[in-house]
Design a protein around this motif. Structure first.
Motif, short mmCIF file in Angstrom:
data_model
loop_
_atom_site.label_atom_id
_atom_site.label_comp_id
_atom_site.label_asym_id
_atom_site.label_seq_id
_atom_site.Cartn_x
_atom_site.Cartn_y
_atom_site.Cartn_z
N GLY A 1 0.83 -1.22 0.00
CA GLY A 1 0.00 0.00 0.00
C GLY A 1 0.85 1.26 0.00
N CYS A 2 1.88 1.26 0.85
CA CYS A 2 2.72 2.45 0.97
C CYS A 2 3.58 2.69 -0.27
N MET A 3 3.68 1.69 -1.13
CA MET A 3 4.41 1.93 -2.38
C MET A 3 3.63 2.89 -3.27
N LEU B 1 8.46 2.82 7.34
CA LEU B 1 9.20 2.21 6.23
C LEU B 1 8.63 2.67 4.90
N GLY B 2 7.30 2.73 4.85
CA GLY B 2 6.60 3.05 3.60
C GLY B 2 6.85 4.46 3.10
N SER B 3 7.26 5.37 3.99
CA SER B 3 7.53 6.72 3.52
C SER B 3 8.76 6.74 2.62
N ALA B 4 9.59 5.69 2.73
CA ALA B 4 10.84 5.68 1.97
C ALA B 4 10.83 4.67 0.83
N THR B 5 9.69 4.01 0.62
CA THR B 5 9.66 3.02 -0.46
C THR B 5 9.13 3.63 -1.75
N PRO B 6 9.83 3.42 -2.85
CA PRO B 6 9.34 3.91 -4.13
C PRO B 6 8.19 3.02 -4.63
N PRO B 7 7.42 3.45 -5.62
CA PRO B 7 7.57 4.74 -6.30
C PRO B 7 6.97 5.93 -5.53
N PHE B 8 5.88 5.74 -4.78
CA PHE B 8 5.29 6.91 -4.14
C PHE B 8 5.89 7.12 -2.76
N GLY B 9 6.57 8.20 -2.54
CA GLY B 9 7.10 8.50 -1.22
C GLY B 9 7.32 9.99 -1.08
NA NA Z 1 6.22 4.67 -0.25
#
Ligand code: NA
Ligand code: NA
Lengths: 423, 350, 180
Positions: free
Chosen positions: A326-328, A367-375
């Motif tokens: 999701g965080c991606m 962790l998800g704030s730093a995962t591409p593509p969306f961050g």
């Molecule tokens: Na992300």
């Protein structure tokens, strides 16, 4: 429909379109072709909504303050001070960067603001002593993101509201995991400095240290004012960003007289440019999340996964995978809002402590704030440091791996989270 | 905003969502089937969501599966105000809306933000909301002009104060920083007591209360408990200064386009839900109030206003009624006058 | 003729710069000012609303300015590593399609502005369109800017990332460019 979303996202992203285009086009196509009763103008409503809210205001303000301080003398004096104490240590700058990002981020409540406020000056110094830019940026982004986990944490406040869990307990439960991940980063920085023979500065003498400390007295008041001001209740974390602009201006214009007030609109312009480049993506991200939300896809997929009444560890693994994926594509806070209600019942039924679940959820959000593509933090770093998107994420894999390892530990050993929480 | 709790969260405005398949109506073999979206401003375990779920399952059963309703928790579709826009444009068919979030659209709806106006027990408030012509006809008509069709008004419980000190007399508000919704009417109401009303997002509020950036806030009990505000506040006043009122609404175009039989089912469910809804909020609020009282880790002293204390506040709040008459739209005066007389009638009766 | 267009463009740039700069300064004044004022017991009820308006203005008015400067965030991996003819093709196709999408968004934004008629803001009670008018303007100006980026690539042989930014090749060159 999911396929359409993903194909558009990846195709337009990989072809090299400005990132706002896939983020806008994917939901636009869904709304136009799959959701006849949804007026397309609601996408604009969502874009506006995505960039409203006071927490986001901290971002341009920290960018503004950092721009002012690096234009003037504040940044350098702070860094000379830091260097005098840690410059001769293996990985000293990197570890200091990590610590500063984690602390500043947790207190300011803005990971983007931290990337800018701490990242801007520290990156300059890291580059100077021989770090690769990709390593420096990855370190800054990931250390800033850990702040989502370390109390006070906005992620936990939102999780607490949705799951009706004590925010106080969540804050306490976040402490040890935060320390754990910080230690991992610090060890990595140390080992990395050894392996790549990062040069050491000569050890500063005590008179030198005194001199640098003296010159840094006013700049050092900066963290004191921010942290002190927030904890003594003078202002909110968002307002602290505004106060740091004020303080930076007073220092540079009045105390150091490093430039004239006529320069300020120009600095604000460059801040505005960076803000726009980042926020148009945050806005598009919300439109994207909206279409996902109204189609109800995440819930349908999750239900399939949760159907066989899984045990506690299985549930937490499923949760982690969903949050990671999701965080991606969506902002982590938004992911918390979408996915928490879907998982909370299944987790409780499997015997997972809601506080433990909250730690895993916020950990994944961090962790998800730093995962591409969306961050958003990747976007911020890319815009502020004026590096291409790919250069910005080049150095992140080791950090993501470390975080995943820690996540597994947190899942297997609930005690790490729950040990400090009172019964 | 009117008299409201605030579920708007953190930095992204947010997204959650239920699981709705497709949308709109589809032709099925044995007659028309319906798939509707029903959005709420709250999460699972909170009043609006529980109301909506119960509503949905009753209607689904009544229609023998002809109707299926996807209930959305807050967060899936943006802010509360965004959701209003979605109902107006027909992207969702049903919504629970707080007049507090539409005070910039239907200004008369701010009537629920007036303090010490409604009766001082929930049964009477319940009766008022069910029978009031001022609300169900006059105010509802104004919403319909905006493409929002209220089918009923219901209470989510009284609003209460929490503070870092005991708040029982107007003088306790002297120099007190009160966090409220961003609404001139609410802010001036606290100004009347001598407080400085300030705006702060729900995301910042927990730490704001903890650090003392603000001294207190107002919300219904269930929202105070769910947001853990009592953990960082020493005092809670059962002030019952107004009631958190919400509306069960539908998109008028959608509703009017339905066959009479289906409309009848909806109306019937709305009627059934009046008492059911009242019981949901009553159970929720009393359970959570005792949780707050019994919490020993972070004790909160709970004080109830006496009727003399209420009178003292009411006196100071009275000028706000004129403020409302003058500033809350053309119909404000007429609606408030009628509502005041309806309230007087109920107060006499009880 | 060309002269008028150039002058218009220069004027527009100044306006964009002015709005961006003023927005950021306004946010700073509002946020810090409200904190200071609350300390003296007088919160600014208008502060959050004006900050929000400024952030909307900065975000949307910046679309075109960032396009001018070639500062939109982009995943350029493929773009940077394909042979010149393909890169030149992308340099034509990307800004053109981007412009079309931005014009479509400008139209829907305009519809959104219309849909908010009758609504006022919470604190100042001014018409709500002041908050959201920036979206259609910003998307429209952004669309024009990307059309120009398309046009400069039609006119010139090299690859231009923006009217004011020629393509760079490697990390080193990029770093070089950053210093200047
Ligand atoms: Na992300
Ligand atoms: Na934090």
């Amino acid at each position: 429909m999911v396929t359409t979303l993903l194909v558009i996202m990846f195709l337009f992203l990989m072809l090299g379109f400005p990132m706002m285009i896939p983020l806008i086009l994917a939901p636009l196509v869904i709304v136009l072709f799959f959701l006849p009763q949804v007026e397309p103008f609601l996408m604009i409503q969502q874009m506006m909504s995505g960039i409203s809210g006071p927490v986001l205001l901290a971002v341009p303000l920290f960018i503004f303050a950092a721009d002012i301080m690096s234009m003037g003398k504040t940044s350098n004096r702070l860094l000379d001070f830091v260097g005098a104490f840690v410059g001769h240590l293996r990985g000293g700058y990197a570890i200091t960067t990590t610590a500063a990002c984690t602390l500043f981020g947790s207190i300011s409540g803005s990971t983007q603001g931290t990337v800018v406020a701490i990242g801007t000056p520290m990156r300059e110094r890291l580059l100077k002593i021989g770090y690769k830019d990709s390593t420096a940026i990855a370190l800054i982004i990931n250390a800033s993101d850990v702040a989502l986990l370390v109390p006070p944490s906005i992620g936990m406040i939102i999780y607490g509201l949705i799951s009706q869990t004590s925010v106080g307990d969540l804050f306490i439960a976040g402490i040890l995991p935060g320390v754990l991940i910080f230690s991992c980063f610090a060890v990595y920085a140390y080992v990395h400095a050894h392996m790549f023979h990062i040069p050491l500065a000569a050890k500063a003498t005590w008179p030198e240290r005194f001199r640098f400390t003296w010159k840094a007295v006013f700049p050092l008041m900066f963290p004191v004012i921010i942290i002190g001001g927030i904890y003594s209740g003078f202002f909110t974390p968002t307002e602290a960003a505004g106060m740091s602009v004020l303080y930076a201006l007073v220092l540079e214009l009045v105390v150091f007289r490093s430039f004239s007030i006529k320069k300020v609109p120009g600095i604000a312009l460059s801040t505005g440019l960076v803000t726009s480049a980042v926020f148009i993506l945050v806005a598009g991200g919300q439109a994207f999340a909206f279409t996902l939300g109204i189609t109800g896809i995440p819930g349908m997929i999750a239900e399939t996964f949760l159907s066989g009444s899984p045990g506690p560890i299985e549930v937490l693994i499923i949760v982690s995978i969903f949050f990671f994926v999701g965080c991606m594509f969506v902002d982590p806070i938004v992911v918390i809002l979408i996915l928490t209600p879907i998982f909370i019942d299944a987790a409780t039924a499997a015997g997972v402590d809601p506080v433990h679940l909250g730690v895993i959820v916020t950990f994944q959000a961090a962790l998800g704030s730093a995962t591409p593509p969306f961050g958003v933090d990747i976007f911020t770093a890319s815009a502020v440091f004026n590096r291409s998107y790919l250069d910005t994420i080049r150095g992140t894999p080791p950090f993501i791996v470390m975080m995943l390892v820690v996540c597994v530990l947190l899942i297997i050993f609930p005690e790490i989270s729950l040990f400090l929480v009172p019964e | 905003g009117g008299g409201g709790s605030e579920e708007s969260s953190g930095d992204s405005g947010g997204d959650a969502g239920g699981n709705s398949g497709g949308g709109g109506e589809e032709e099925a073999a044995g007659g028309e089937t319906y798939e509707w979206r029903f959005v709420t401003e709250e999460s699972q375990g909170q009043m609006q969501y529980e109301y909506a779920s119960e509503f949905a399952s009753r209607l689904e059963e009544k229609s023998d599966g002809q109707i299926s309703i996807e209930v959305f928790e807050f967060g899936g579709l943006g802010t509360e105000v965004d959701q209003v826009g979605q109902l107006q444009s027909g992207a969702v068919e049903m919504a629970i809306i707080s007049p507090g979030f539409t005070g910039t659209m239907v200004e008369e709806g701010q009537v629920f933000a007036l303090q010490f106006l409604l009766p001082d027990n929930q049964e009477d408030v319940h009766q008022l909301l069910e029978t009031s012509e001022a609300l169900n006809e006059d105010l509802a008509a104004l919403y319909e002009e905006q493409n929002i069709m209220p089918l009923s008004f219901f209470t989510e419980g009284f609003m209460q104060w929490t503070g870092n000190k005991k708040l029982v007399e107007p003088s306790d508000f002297e120099g007190f920083t009160m966090r409220t919704q961003n609404s001139p009417l609410i802010q001036q109401s606290y100004g009347q007591y001598g407080a400085d009303a300030t705006v702060m997002s729900a995301g910042d509020l927990y730490t704001g209360l903890q650090n003392g950036t603000v001294d207190g806030q107002e919300n219904p009990i269930f929202f105070i408990a769910d947001s853990s505000y009592h953990e960082v506040q020493d005092h809670m006043t059962i002030s019952n200064h107004n009631s958190y009122v919400a509306m069960m609404t539908v998109n008028p175009g959608f509703y009017n386009g339905l066959p009479e039989e289906i409309q009848g089912m909806i109306d019937e469910t709305v009627e059934e839900m009046r008492d059911v809804g009242f019981d949901i909020q009553d159970e929720l609020n009393s359970k959570l109030l005792s949780d707050i009282k019994n919490n020993e880790d972070t004790p909160t002293e709970v004080t109830e206003l006496t009727s003399e204390q209420r009178d003292a506040f009411r006196e100071l709040a009275m000028p706000m009624r004129d403020y409302y008459r003058e500033n809350a739209g053309d119909q404000a005066g007429a609606i408030l006058d009628k509502l005041e007389s309806e309230i007087a009638e109920i107060n006499e009766g009880s | 003729m060309m002269n008028i267009v150039k002058k218009l463009d220069k004027g527009l740039t100044r306006v964009e710069e002015g709005i961006l700069s003023l927005s950021i300064i306004t946010i700073a004044v509002m946020v810090a000012g409200n904190a200071v004022s609350r300390f003296f017991g007088e919160s600014w009820s208008f502060a959050s609303e004006i900050s929000e308006l400024s952030l909307y203005a900065a975000t949307f008015m910046g679309i075109s300015y960032a396009a001018r400067k070639g500062r939109h965030i982009t995943m350029s991996a493929l773009f940077d590593n394909v042979p010149f003819p393909l890169r030149k093709t992308l340099a034509l196709v990307i800004p053109f399609i981007t412009a079309v999408i931005l014009f479509i968004m400008a139209y829907f934004s305009y519809e959104y502005v219309q849909s908010t008629s009758g609504r006022v803001t919470s604190a100042l009670r001014i018409p709500y369109y002041w908050m959201v008018i920036w979206a259609p303007i910003g998307f429209f100006l952004g669309g024009i800017q990307f059309l120009r980026n398309f046009w400069v690539n039609v006119r010139k042989k090299d690859v231009y990332l923006a009217e004011e930014r020629k393509d760079y090749q490697s990390e080193e060159e990029a770093a070089e460019q950053q210093k200047t």
